[in-house]
Design an enzyme around this catalytic site. Structure first.
Site, PDB file in Angstrom:
ATOM      1  N   GLU A 174       0.956  -1.266  -0.132  1.00  0.00           N
ATOM      2  CA  GLU A 174      -0.243   0.139   0.071  1.00  0.00           C
ATOM      3  C   GLU A 174       0.892   1.565   0.025  1.00  0.00           C
ATOM      4  O   GLU A 174       1.691   1.203   0.334  1.00  0.00           O
ATOM      5  CB  GLU A 174      -0.853   0.261   1.285  1.00  0.00           C
ATOM      6  N   ASP A 175       0.317   2.470  -1.008  1.00  0.00           N
ATOM      7  CA  ASP A 175       0.879   3.443  -0.548  1.00  0.00           C
ATOM      8  C   ASP A 175       0.848   4.070   0.985  1.00  0.00           C
ATOM      9  O   ASP A 175       1.824   4.665   1.442  1.00  0.00           O
ATOM     10  CB  ASP A 175       0.546   4.599  -1.826  1.00  0.00           C
TER      11      ASP A 175
ATOM     12  N   ASP B  39      -4.295   5.416   5.678  1.00  0.00           N
ATOM     13  CA  ASP B  39      -4.426   6.421   6.521  1.00  0.00           C
ATOM     14  C   ASP B  39      -5.349   5.616   7.282  1.00  0.00           C
ATOM     15  O   ASP B  39      -5.629   5.225   9.043  1.00  0.00           O
ATOM     16  CB  ASP B  39      -5.707   6.779   5.620  1.00  0.00           C
TER      17      ASP B  39
ATOM     18  N   ARG C 286       1.486  12.335  -8.469  1.00  0.00           N
ATOM     19  CA  ARG C 286       1.899  11.561  -8.145  1.00  0.00           C
ATOM     20  C   ARG C 286       3.422  11.359  -8.622  1.00  0.00           C
ATOM     21  O   ARG C 286       4.412  10.532  -8.123  1.00  0.00           O
ATOM     22  CB  ARG C 286       1.432  10.026  -8.991  1.00  0.00           C
TER      23      ARG C 286
HETATM   24  P1  IMP Z   1      -7.570   4.257   4.023  1.00  0.00           P
HETATM   25  O1  IMP Z   1      -9.004   3.059   3.133  1.00  0.00           O
HETATM   26  O2  IMP Z   1      -7.937   5.406   4.812  1.00  0.00           O
HETATM   27  O3  IMP Z   1      -6.548   3.850   4.923  1.00  0.00           O
HETATM   28  O4  IMP Z   1      -6.613   4.880   2.701  1.00  0.00           O
HETATM   29  C1  IMP Z   1      -6.380   4.541   2.316  1.00  0.00           C
HETATM   30  C2  IMP Z   1      -6.146   5.115   0.303  1.00  0.00           C
HETATM   31  O5  IMP Z   1      -6.641   6.455   0.669  1.00  0.00           O
HETATM   32  C3  IMP Z   1      -4.655   5.104   0.244  1.00  0.00           C
HETATM   33  O6  IMP Z   1      -3.913   4.017  -0.595  1.00  0.00           O
HETATM   34  C4  IMP Z   1      -4.216   6.485  -0.302  1.00  0.00           C
HETATM   35  O7  IMP Z   1      -4.760   5.975  -1.664  1.00  0.00           O
HETATM   36  C5  IMP Z   1      -6.144   7.426   0.209  1.00  0.00           C
HETATM   37  N1  IMP Z   1      -4.904   8.087   0.625  1.00  0.00           N
HETATM   38  C6  IMP Z   1      -5.343   8.376   2.637  1.00  0.00           C
HETATM   39  N2  IMP Z   1      -4.427   9.662   2.589  1.00  0.00           N
HETATM   40  C7  IMP Z   1      -3.832   9.609   1.987  1.00  0.00           C
HETATM   41  C8  IMP Z   1      -2.827  11.014   1.410  1.00  0.00           C
HETATM   42  O8  IMP Z   1      -2.369  12.173   2.514  1.00  0.00           O
HETATM   43  N3  IMP Z   1      -3.656  11.370   0.364  1.00  0.00           N
HETATM   44  C9  IMP Z   1      -3.397  11.345  -0.977  1.00  0.00           C
HETATM   45  N4  IMP Z   1      -4.118   9.684  -0.874  1.00  0.00           N
HETATM   46  C10 IMP Z   1      -4.381   8.888   0.472  1.00  0.00           C
END
Ligand code: IMP
Length: 179
Positions: A102-103, A106, A168
């Site tokens: 995963e990048d 969050d 990106r």
């Molecule tokens: P989660 O499902 O809330 O953990 O979010 C994960 C996805 O949200 C990541 O794979 C990103 O694509 C996007 N994301 C979450 N935080 C950021 C951020 O600070 N910048 C850009 N993309 C984010």
């Protein structure tokens, strides 16, 4: 301090390209030693993880495969709470060791969704590698096994991460400047 403008927002440099590459090398070494003797399938989550996946994977020395799936949960700088469909499952994952790439983790919704799918596909051992982790935003219990950097709960771009599709290609990671 290096600053960039993307669409309507300003971002300042937060993690340099050199620090990112050094940290990815350490993560690759850790995976190489912990996974020695196993065949591992790396599973990159598109779009954001493509650069991290490429840099990590080319430093992997064990027997390994790589595949990618795609989903999206984000629009703009705030989470929408909607997780779109997962596409691109081509590999037979039954009984396999899978490392999800995963990048950024969050809230953890994306990781949880992917892990559920991997369990349904009967993967034997599931690990998570994330270049960035926001502990203050994280709302799930799944362990993130390989973390590049713990960061504050601020919006970031670069090194594969985007703001509305842009940014990106920035080689370092930038954080939103609140104005
Ligand atoms: P989660 O499902 O809330 O953990 O979010 C994960 C996805 O949200 C990541 O794979 C990103 O694509 C996007 N994301 C979450 N935080 C950021 C951020 O600070 N910048 C850009 N993309 C984010």
């Amino acid at each position: 301090m290096k600053e960039v403008s993307i669409l309507d927002k300003r971002f300042s440099e937060f993690i340099s390209e050199e620090s990112i590459e050094q940290r990815i090398t350490q993560l690759a070494e850790q995976i190489n030693s912990e996974m020695d003797g196993r065949e591992v399938i790396f599973l990159g989550i598109l779009n954001g993880a493509f650069l991290f996946a490429a840099s990590l994977f080319r430093q992997i020395k064990i027997d390994a495969l790589i595949s990618f799936v795609k989903l999206a949960s984000y629009e703009g700088t705030g989470t929408t709470g909607r997780i779109k469909e997962l596409i691109g499952w081509n590999e037979d994952l039954k009984g396999k060791t899978v490392i999800v790439i995963e990048d950024i983790v969050d809230t953890g919704g994306t990781v949880e969704r992917v892990v559920d799918e991997l369990k349904m596909r009967k993967a034997a051992d599931i690990r998570i590698a994330a270049l960035l982790f926001k502990p203050d935003a994280y709302k799930r219990n799944i362990t993130i096994d390989y973390v590049g950097f713990n960061i504050p709960d601020n919006f970031v771009v670069g090194y594969g991460l985007d703001y509305n599709g842009h940014g990106r290609n920035l080689p370092s990671i930038y954080t939103l400047v609140n104005s």
